[in-house]
Design a protein around this motif. Structure first.
Motif, mmCIF file in Angstrom:
data_model
loop_
_atom_site.group_PDB
_atom_site.id
_atom_site.type_symbol
_atom_site.label_atom_id
_atom_site.label_comp_id
_atom_site.label_asym_id
_atom_site.label_seq_id
_atom_site.Cartn_x
_atom_site.Cartn_y
_atom_site.Cartn_z
ATOM 1 N N ALA A 1 -56.443 60.755 17.473
ATOM 2 C CA ALA A 1 -55.822 60.231 18.693
ATOM 3 C C ALA A 1 -54.846 61.273 19.218
ATOM 4 C CB ALA A 1 -55.095 58.911 18.416
ATOM 5 N N SER A 2 -54.991 61.624 20.490
ATOM 6 C CA SER A 2 -54.094 62.609 21.089
ATOM 7 C C SER A 2 -52.691 62.009 21.226
ATOM 8 C CB SER A 2 -54.623 63.034 22.459
ATOM 9 O OG SER A 2 -54.484 61.969 23.394
ATOM 10 N N PRO A 3 -51.666 62.855 21.349
ATOM 11 C CA PRO A 3 -50.292 62.334 21.491
ATOM 12 C C PRO A 3 -50.142 61.361 22.664
ATOM 13 C CG PRO A 3 -50.240 64.684 21.009
ATOM 14 C CD PRO A 3 -51.682 64.327 21.228
ATOM 15 N N ASN A 4 -50.797 61.657 23.803
ATOM 16 C CA ASN A 4 -50.701 60.748 24.955
ATOM 17 C C ASN A 4 -51.342 59.394 24.654
ATOM 18 O OD1 ASN A 4 -49.324 62.561 26.529
ATOM 19 N ND2 ASN A 4 -51.108 63.258 27.669
ATOM 20 N N ALA A 5 -52.456 59.424 23.921
ATOM 21 C CA ALA A 5 -53.121 58.165 23.562
ATOM 22 C C ALA A 5 -52.236 57.329 22.636
ATOM 23 C CB ALA A 5 -54.461 58.456 22.893
ATOM 24 N N LEU A 6 -51.597 57.994 21.674
ATOM 25 C CA LEU A 6 -50.719 57.279 20.748
ATOM 26 C C LEU A 6 -49.528 56.672 21.491
ATOM 27 C CD1 LEU A 6 -50.207 56.530 17.811
ATOM 28 C CD2 LEU A 6 -48.981 58.705 17.536
ATOM 29 N N SER A 7 -48.973 57.430 22.452
ATOM 30 C CA SER A 7 -47.843 56.909 23.232
ATOM 31 C C SER A 7 -48.256 55.690 24.039
ATOM 32 C CB SER A 7 -47.310 58.000 24.172
ATOM 33 O OG SER A 7 -46.784 59.081 23.443
ATOM 34 N N ALA A 8 -49.466 55.726 24.605
ATOM 35 C CA ALA A 8 -49.942 54.589 25.392
ATOM 36 C C ALA A 8 -50.062 53.338 24.528
ATOM 37 C CB ALA A 8 -51.290 54.928 26.031
ATOM 38 N N TYR A 9 -50.562 53.481 23.305
ATOM 39 C CA TYR A 9 -50.686 52.319 22.415
ATOM 40 C C TYR A 9 -49.320 51.845 21.921
ATOM 41 C CZ TYR A 9 -55.614 51.306 22.122
ATOM 42 O OH TYR A 9 -56.877 50.871 22.420
ATOM 43 N N HIS A 10 -48.382 52.760 21.806
ATOM 44 C CA HIS A 10 -47.024 52.328 21.457
ATOM 45 C C HIS A 10 -46.453 51.445 22.564
ATOM 46 C CE1 HIS A 10 -46.248 55.769 18.363
ATOM 47 N NE2 HIS A 10 -46.949 54.763 17.860
ATOM 48 N N HIS A 11 -46.791 51.752 23.822
ATOM 49 C CA HIS A 11 -46.330 50.900 24.925
ATOM 50 C C HIS A 11 -46.959 49.518 24.870
ATOM 51 C CE1 HIS A 11 -45.084 54.506 27.665
ATOM 52 N NE2 HIS A 11 -44.191 54.224 26.748
ATOM 53 N N LEU A 12 -48.154 49.438 24.297
ATOM 54 C CA LEU A 12 -48.801 48.139 24.148
ATOM 55 C C LEU A 12 -48.160 47.302 23.044
ATOM 56 C CD1 LEU A 12 -52.672 48.617 24.492
ATOM 57 C CD2 LEU A 12 -51.095 47.612 26.123
ATOM 58 N N GLY A 13 -47.392 47.960 22.182
ATOM 59 C CA GLY A 13 -46.735 47.225 21.101
ATOM 60 C C GLY A 13 -47.096 47.703 19.715
ATOM 61 N N LEU A 14 -47.894 48.778 19.601
ATOM 62 C CA LEU A 14 -48.267 49.302 18.288
ATOM 63 C C LEU A 14 -47.071 50.001 17.639
ATOM 64 C CD1 LEU A 14 -50.529 49.945 16.200
ATOM 65 C CD2 LEU A 14 -50.887 52.081 17.452
ATOM 66 N N ALA A 15 -46.803 49.662 16.391
ATOM 67 C CA ALA A 15 -45.665 50.262 15.696
ATOM 68 C C ALA A 15 -46.083 51.316 14.687
ATOM 69 C CB ALA A 15 -44.857 49.172 14.988
ATOM 70 N N SER A 16 -47.399 51.453 14.425
ATOM 71 C CA SER A 16 -47.873 52.393 13.406
ATOM 72 C C SER A 16 -48.741 53.459 14.051
ATOM 73 C CB SER A 16 -48.663 51.629 12.335
ATOM 74 O OG SER A 16 -49.774 50.962 12.938
ATOM 75 N N ASP A 17 -49.424 54.241 13.206
ATOM 76 C CA ASP A 17 -50.326 55.287 13.686
ATOM 77 C C ASP A 17 -51.681 54.663 14.022
ATOM 78 O OD1 ASP A 17 -51.324 57.684 14.413
ATOM 79 O OD2 ASP A 17 -51.329 58.584 12.411
ATOM 80 N N LEU A 18 -52.484 55.399 14.802
ATOM 81 C CA LEU A 18 -53.810 54.921 15.176
ATOM 82 C C LEU A 18 -54.902 55.361 14.209
ATOM 83 C CD1 LEU A 18 -53.913 55.371 19.078
ATOM 84 C CD2 LEU A 18 -54.385 53.275 17.827
ATOM 85 N N VAL A 19 -54.745 56.535 13.637
ATOM 86 C CA VAL A 19 -55.797 57.104 12.791
ATOM 87 C C VAL A 19 -56.070 56.174 11.606
ATOM 88 C CG1 VAL A 19 -56.444 59.051 11.325
ATOM 89 C CG2 VAL A 19 -55.222 59.451 13.475
ATOM 90 N N GLY A 20 -57.360 55.918 11.381
ATOM 91 C CA GLY A 20 -57.784 55.076 10.275
ATOM 92 C C GLY A 20 -57.911 53.606 10.631
ATOM 93 N N GLN A 21 -57.531 53.223 11.836
ATOM 94 C CA GLN A 21 -57.609 51.817 12.237
ATOM 95 C C GLN A 21 -58.873 51.574 13.080
ATOM 96 O OE1 GLN A 21 -54.287 49.418 12.779
ATOM 97 N NE2 GLN A 21 -52.803 51.079 12.997
ATOM 98 N N HIS A 22 -59.346 50.332 13.027
ATOM 99 C CA HIS A 22 -60.473 49.943 13.872
ATOM 100 C C HIS A 22 -59.923 49.682 15.275
ATOM 101 C CE1 HIS A 22 -63.754 47.608 15.584
ATOM 102 N NE2 HIS A 22 -64.535 48.087 14.621
ATOM 103 N N LEU A 23 -60.291 50.528 16.220
ATOM 104 C CA LEU A 23 -59.654 50.481 17.533
ATOM 105 C C LEU A 23 -59.951 49.169 18.260
ATOM 106 C CD1 LEU A 23 -57.931 52.184 19.497
ATOM 107 C CD2 LEU A 23 -60.053 52.889 20.602
#
Length: 488
Positions: A187-209
């Motif tokens: 997940a690119s840094p911009n993608a991770l930031s976007a998911y953090h805005h959705l409420g994600l508190a952890s990393d994206l890698v390894g998760q079922h999107l």
């Protein structure tokens, strides 16, 4: 591209449509490759290639300073194009070319549709700034390689999935690479930031999107299942997901370089601020329309009160004065009613003019025929309101003074839009076939209240010109020349 393809090649209209679909998508390939793309199509006689489209990357330096579209190249001059076209495979050159002291790596990707090679994409990478690639760049390059193989196999772009390049997310907005099971590999840094805005508190890698995205979306039920499938990348789809803290736009692209899905690309963009502004604009538009609606209602109430007052006045002159005031208020109310139904402060004035004609024609029902020719077009509210009053006064004046009691006649309103984009004009002529003007009449000095209103509005508010003169054959014509914004 249409002209070049039809003039120089033997491609059918359906082939041309496929090339348009490809060109709507290939900004993604260019950005992921860090490379320029030029689409070459063989000419009708097969002796040359013509370049019909070009794309430069947003992620790296260009290899072409000049526009290549429309260039013709003889067959044989660029062996990589020949090999890709004849053999239907991606061809890569071992040594880079040198263009103006810049090393350029050249590759050729055949464009296949229904088993036929329509043309070749030349992918040209500027190597002047080559360095050890980061994880992001490696993911980009691998994804570009997968897309190139899909283009060569005829499985990309996806039929029926026309993409709006301006509205769709781009690689730089945010990119997630999934494996065949929908698990996030990168997940690119911009993608991770976007998911953090959705409420994600952890990393994206390894998760079922797909499952993660459905959990972050506030809704429950069938919508969750649809979001989960889309975010898993099983089919080419685009949607928006709104969480507790933001909104992201998702676009899934299945990767099938050898016919079997090996994973997916998910492009995403944080559109939280954009949607917030859109909601504010919608609220503002609704408020403005409600204000116009209330103004219209208030004006109609004023008109009704004036009518009641007119009925209680014994003086014929006073009663007629109040009836004129009713029509003036009514013309303004018509404009506000039209504005209350629009999203912007511009109105289609033809409808307003027709309603004004009908309203004023009630002065002498059955005697005089009123009609409109030509088109006023779309006008700004600040022009439409005074112009409606001006039209009311002129028509009212014509019906009252041009014809004797019970006399038959015609009043015609014509409108012509003209001028340049920077100096657009609206020429309005109101012509009657009545008794004509009195001897020595000067419209610029006449003390009639209606003409005073017309002069004030046309010259003062509209910045136009007004004249009243004898009609060519019989009667009177009033000519208005008003500056307007260019009609769209």
């Amino acid at each position: 591209m249409n002209d070049l393809v039809r003039q120089h090649t033997a491609l059918s209209e359906s082939d041309l449509e496929w090339l348009h679909l490809l060109v709507s998508e290939w900004q993604l390939l260019s950005d992921l490759s860090f490379a320029d793309l030029v689409l070459w199509v063989p000419t009708l006689d097969g002796t040359r290639y013509v370049s019909v489209a070009q794309m430069r990357p947003n992620t790296g330096p260009t290899s072409y300073q000049d526009d290549m579209v429309g260039h013709l190249v003889p067959r044989g001059r660029r062996p990589l194009l020949d090999a890709a076209l004849d053999e239907g495979r991606i061809v890569r050159e071992g040594d880079p070319e040198w263009r103006e002291e810049v090393p350029v790596r050249v590759e050729s990707i055949p464009v296949r549709r229904e088993g036929r090679v329509l043309g070749v994409i030349a992918r040209n990478t500027n190597l002047l700034t080559v360095r050890t690639p980061s994880r992001l760049e490696l993911t980009y390059l691998q994804s570009a390689s997968d897309l190139a193989q899909m283009i060569a196999a005829g499985s990309f772009p996806f039929p029926g999935q026309q993409v709006d390049m301006d509205a769709s997310p781009r690689a730089g907005d945010g990119l997630i690479r999934l494996d065949a099971d929908g698990i996030v590999q990168y997940a690119s840094p911009n993608a991770l930031s976007a998911y953090h805005h959705l409420g994600l508190a952890s990393d994206l890698v390894g998760q079922h999107l797909g499952e993660l995205t459905a959990q972050l979306a506030p809704s429950r039920g069938p919508v969750d299942e649809a979001i989960a499938k889309l975010a898993s990348g099983y089919a080419p789809r685009e949607t928006e997901v709104e969480g507790s803290g933001g909104v992201i736009q998702l676009r899934a692209i299945p990767l099938k370089p050898k016919g079997t899905r090996i994973g997916s690309l998910v492009l995403l963009r944080d559109v939280t601020e954009l949607r917030r502004r859109e909601r504010e604009l919608i609220t503002k538009d609704a408020t403005i329309r409600e204000i116009h609606h209330r103004v219209k209602n208030n004006l109609q109430t004023v008109a009704a009160l004036l009518r009641l007052q007119a009925r209680r006045i014994d003086s014929e002159q006073g009663r007629e004065a109040l009836n004129e005031a009713v029509r003036r208020v009514g013309s303004i109310a018509i404009v506000h009613e039209t504005l209350s139904q629009n999203l912007d402060e511009r109105v289609e004035f033809d409808e307003i003019a027709d309603r004004v004609l009908a309203m004023v024609a009630e002065i002498s029902p059955g005697k005089v025929t009123c009609r409109r020719t030509g088109r006023f077009g779309i006008l700004d509210a600040e022009v439409a309101t005074p112009l409606a009053m001006v039209l009311t006064e002129i028509l009212q004046n014509a019906l009252e003074h041009a014809f004797a009691q019970g006399e038959q006649g015609t009043v015609e309103v014509s409108a012509v839009r003209g001028g340049t984009r920077d100096d657009a004009r609206l020429l309005i002529t109101v012509r009657d076939d009545g008794r004509g003007l009195p001897e020595g009449f000067d419209p610029q000095k006449a003390g009639n209240l209606g003409l005073q209103i017309v002069r004030t509005l046309v010259e003062g508010e509209l910045g136009g010109a007004f004249d009243m003169l004898a009609a060519p054959e019989r009667g009177t014509q009033v000519v208005l020349d008003v500056p307007v914004r260019a009609d769209k």
